[in-house]
Write a protein that holds these residues in place. Structure first.
Motif, PDB file in Angstrom:
ATOM      1  N   THR A 168      38.255  42.279  33.573  1.00  0.00           N
ATOM      2  CA  THR A 168      37.390  42.775  34.655  1.00  0.00           C
ATOM      3  C   THR A 168      36.159  43.472  34.092  1.00  0.00           C
ATOM      4  OG1 THR A 168      39.318  43.081  36.087  1.00  0.00           O
ATOM      5  CG2 THR A 168      37.304  44.249  36.698  1.00  0.00           C
ATOM      6  N   TYR A 169      36.363  44.249  33.045  1.00  0.00           N
ATOM      7  CA  TYR A 169      35.246  44.954  32.410  1.00  0.00           C
ATOM      8  C   TYR A 169      34.180  43.977  31.929  1.00  0.00           C
ATOM      9  CZ  TYR A 169      32.819  47.102  28.426  1.00  0.00           C
ATOM     10  OH  TYR A 169      31.868  47.516  27.528  1.00  0.00           O
ATOM     11  N   ILE A 170      34.591  42.905  31.257  1.00  0.00           N
ATOM     12  CA  ILE A 170      33.652  41.901  30.760  1.00  0.00           C
ATOM     13  C   ILE A 170      32.943  41.210  31.914  1.00  0.00           C
ATOM     14  CG2 ILE A 170      33.475  39.657  29.602  1.00  0.00           C
ATOM     15  CD1 ILE A 170      33.650  41.992  27.690  1.00  0.00           C
ATOM     16  N   PHE A 208      32.728  45.125  41.779  1.00  0.00           N
ATOM     17  CA  PHE A 208      31.454  45.578  41.224  1.00  0.00           C
ATOM     18  C   PHE A 208      31.154  47.007  41.675  1.00  0.00           C
ATOM     19  CE2 PHE A 208      26.913  45.999  40.772  1.00  0.00           C
ATOM     20  CZ  PHE A 208      26.609  45.267  39.633  1.00  0.00           C
ATOM     21  N   LYS A 209      31.385  47.281  42.958  1.00  0.00           N
ATOM     22  CA  LYS A 209      31.119  48.631  43.468  1.00  0.00           C
ATOM     23  C   LYS A 209      32.041  49.657  42.829  1.00  0.00           C
ATOM     24  CE  LYS A 209      30.382  51.338  47.637  1.00  0.00           C
ATOM     25  NZ  LYS A 209      30.253  51.330  49.110  1.00  0.00           N
ATOM     26  N   LYS A 210      33.287  49.263  42.594  1.00  0.00           N
ATOM     27  CA  LYS A 210      34.225  50.178  41.939  1.00  0.00           C
ATOM     28  C   LYS A 210      33.755  50.519  40.538  1.00  0.00           C
ATOM     29  CE  LYS A 210      39.096  50.684  40.667  1.00  0.00           C
ATOM     30  NZ  LYS A 210      40.439  50.022  40.659  1.00  0.00           N
ATOM     31  N   LYS A 246      29.816  32.621  38.588  1.00  0.00           N
ATOM     32  CA  LYS A 246      29.447  32.629  37.174  1.00  0.00           C
ATOM     33  C   LYS A 246      30.346  33.552  36.344  1.00  0.00           C
ATOM     34  CE  LYS A 246      24.550  31.332  37.390  1.00  0.00           C
ATOM     35  NZ  LYS A 246      24.634  30.274  36.356  1.00  0.00           N
ATOM     36  N   VAL A 247      30.898  34.558  36.988  1.00  0.00           N
ATOM     37  CA  VAL A 247      31.725  35.510  36.227  1.00  0.00           C
ATOM     38  C   VAL A 247      33.215  35.401  36.578  1.00  0.00           C
ATOM     39  CG1 VAL A 247      29.841  37.136  35.881  1.00  0.00           C
ATOM     40  CG2 VAL A 247      31.307  37.380  37.896  1.00  0.00           C
ATOM     41  N   GLY A 248      33.593  34.288  37.218  1.00  0.00           N
ATOM     42  CA  GLY A 248      35.014  34.022  37.378  1.00  0.00           C
ATOM     43  C   GLY A 248      35.667  34.440  38.673  1.00  0.00           C
ATOM     44  N   TYR A 249      34.879  34.643  39.736  1.00  0.00           N
ATOM     45  CA  TYR A 249      35.450  35.029  41.025  1.00  0.00           C
ATOM     46  C   TYR A 249      35.182  33.961  42.074  1.00  0.00           C
ATOM     47  CZ  TYR A 249      36.127  39.741  39.183  1.00  0.00           C
ATOM     48  OH  TYR A 249      36.542  40.815  38.440  1.00  0.00           O
ATOM     49  N   ILE A 253      44.172  50.278  27.220  1.00  0.00           N
ATOM     50  CA  ILE A 253      43.675  49.599  28.403  1.00  0.00           C
ATOM     51  C   ILE A 253      44.483  48.318  28.578  1.00  0.00           C
ATOM     52  CG2 ILE A 253      41.924  48.258  27.176  1.00  0.00           C
ATOM     53  CD1 ILE A 253      40.088  48.549  29.555  1.00  0.00           C
ATOM     54  N   SER A 254      44.617  47.846  29.806  1.00  0.00           N
ATOM     55  CA  SER A 254      45.346  46.602  30.031  1.00  0.00           C
ATOM     56  C   SER A 254      44.439  45.407  29.769  1.00  0.00           C
ATOM     57  CB  SER A 254      45.867  46.541  31.471  1.00  0.00           C
ATOM     58  OG  SER A 254      44.796  46.346  32.376  1.00  0.00           O
ATOM     59  N   VAL A 255      45.043  44.261  29.509  1.00  0.00           N
ATOM     60  CA  VAL A 255      44.268  43.034  29.279  1.00  0.00           C
ATOM     61  C   VAL A 255      43.484  42.683  30.544  1.00  0.00           C
ATOM     62  CG1 VAL A 255      44.361  40.629  28.552  1.00  0.00           C
ATOM     63  CG2 VAL A 255      46.091  42.232  27.730  1.00  0.00           C
ATOM     64  N   VAL A 256      44.121  42.840  31.700  1.00  0.00           N
ATOM     65  CA  VAL A 256      43.455  42.533  32.978  1.00  0.00           C
ATOM     66  C   VAL A 256      42.232  43.412  33.174  1.00  0.00           C
ATOM     67  CG1 VAL A 256      43.696  42.591  35.492  1.00  0.00           C
ATOM     68  CG2 VAL A 256      45.547  41.665  34.082  1.00  0.00           C
ATOM     69  N   ASP A 257      42.358  44.703  32.854  1.00  0.00           N
ATOM     70  CA  ASP A 257      41.210  45.611  32.999  1.00  0.00           C
ATOM     71  C   ASP A 257      40.074  45.226  32.062  1.00  0.00           C
ATOM     72  OD1 ASP A 257      42.375  47.046  34.997  1.00  0.00           O
ATOM     73  OD2 ASP A 257      43.064  48.692  33.728  1.00  0.00           O
ATOM     74  N   TYR A 258      40.424  44.725  30.885  1.00  0.00           N
ATOM     75  CA  TYR A 258      39.369  44.312  29.967  1.00  0.00           C
ATOM     76  C   TYR A 258      38.657  43.065  30.488  1.00  0.00           C
ATOM     77  CZ  TYR A 258      36.767  42.868  25.897  1.00  0.00           C
ATOM     78  OH  TYR A 258      35.733  42.508  25.065  1.00  0.00           O
TER      79      TYR A 258
END
Length: 367
Positions: A308-310, A345-347, A332-335, A301-306
């Motif tokens: 996003t996962y968190i 989130f929907k994805k 709160k989650v960085g956006y 997995i890519s670092v970016v995907d991780y």
């Protein structure tokens, strides 16, 4: 004896499969061969093999396409992919097409023997008279009974080796399956799909199911003994737990230690909208390109995907606990952009944050 078709574009490998391996002692014999998918379709039509050993990378029609075409005309044919590709996506596609197993070249005779034993049990079950009431009917068709988004979430949690997240995803499955009989075709299909998904993850990790589970030669037999979803939950949970925790019993490599440190740093800093791969690497005193390689090696997995996962996981937890404005959750989650956050989130969960919140509220307070 059961009939076998070998499909591979390498003559030397077909010769090895034909002359060097002991098929007869396992109850099989080779009935035909093919050098590509087109030839295989013709041979299968004429010889009706019970088992097809198929290479994935072939001209004209690749192995995955061939398996799909074969199952359209012969749904109960067993398929084993034999290939040099070790990427998980190949294994995942294979199991979704109903493959019985997935062998990586070069494989040894023990792996070959174990695979044939597993296939033979399935074929023996299919040839038996109608099974007794209250047992789970055999099913060898496509495992797409499990929705693709569910597979994706489980894949990600396995790759992250986060057992709590795995447990959460499995709990969601048990809830969805609550009104389905475990002895039904759908119930059996779900359990088989979960086993195969976990098996494919083990293969991706360059391990063998037998190595991780001790032996998986009796998994299908054990499946037959399950009588309730409570039993199934405990049994499946144990299989997944062994897969996730297997490497923890060994001295962790430098790569894995770095992977763990990077995950911990991301978990601590995900609310920072400026968090980047370069920032994580700098905090760990390594090069960003090396960090990307570590994540690819340890989790595919890519670092970016991780990251996003968190962020998505934390956003979901916030929405489950209390009602809060979308812009506040995003922050709160960085956006910085609530619309982009909602799209991410929907994805991940198939619902917008608002839809997710409404659904949870309806479940918590049914009319």
């Amino acid at each position: 004896m059961y009939k076998v078709m070998i499909v591979d574009d390498e003559p030397l490998f077909r010769d090895y499969m034909r002359s060097k391996l002991d098929w007869a002692s396992h109850g099989f014999h080779i009935c035909c061969e093919a050098a590509n998918g087109r030839e295989a379709l013709e041979e299968a039509k004429e010889n009706r093999p019970d088992l097809a050993f198929i290479d994935i990378s072939m001209p004209f029609i690749d192995g995955l396409q061939l398996a799909e075409l074969l199952k359209q005309t012969q749904p109960d044919i067993s398929v084993v992919f034999v290939t040099g590709h070790s990427e998980f996506d190949y294994a995942r596609q294979a199991i979704r097409l109903g493959a019985q197993d997935y062998l990586l070249k070069p494989f040894n005779k023990v792996e070959f023997s174990t695979t044939l034993q597993r296939v033979k049990r399935t074929l023996d079950e299919l040839s038996r008279p109608a099974i007794q009431e209250n047992t789970i009917p055999p099913k060898t068709r496509s495992t797409e009974v499990v929705p693709f988004d569910v597979q994706e979430r489980l894949i990600l949690t396995l790759r992250m080796r986060e057992m709590d997240a795995v447990r959460e995803e499995l709990s969601r499955i048990w809830h969805e399956m609550n009104n389905i009989e475990i002895s039904s075709v759908i119930g059996r299909g779900y359990l088989e799909a979960l086993i195969n998904l976990c098996r494919a993850y083990i293969i991706e990790s360059e391990l063998s199911p037998e190595e991780v589970w001790g032996t998986d030669s009796t998994l299908e037999q054990q499946l037959q003994t399950l009588r309730s979803w409570e039993e199934a939950e405990l049994w499946i949970l144990e299989l997944f737990s062994k897969a996730v925790n297997y490497r923890e019993s060994f001295k962790p490599s430098k790569s894995y230690q770095l992977f763990t440190s990077a995950k911990a740093y991301i978990l601590q800093n995900y609310p920072d909208s400026e968090l980047t791969v370069e920032g994580v690497a700098q905090a760990l005193y390594i090069d960003a390109s090396y960090l990307r390689k570590v994540f690819k090696k340890e989790a595919n997995i890519s670092v970016v995907d991780y990251i996003t996962y968190i962020r998505m996981k934390e956003a979901k937890d916030i929405l489950l606990i209390r009602s809060i404005k979308l812009s506040a959750v995003a922050e709160k989650v960085g956006y910085n952009d609530p619309n982009y956050f909602s799209k991410c989130f929907k994805k991940r969960y198939g619902l917008t944050p608002s839809e997710f919140e409404q659904l949870h509220a309806k479940k918590a307070n049914p009319e």
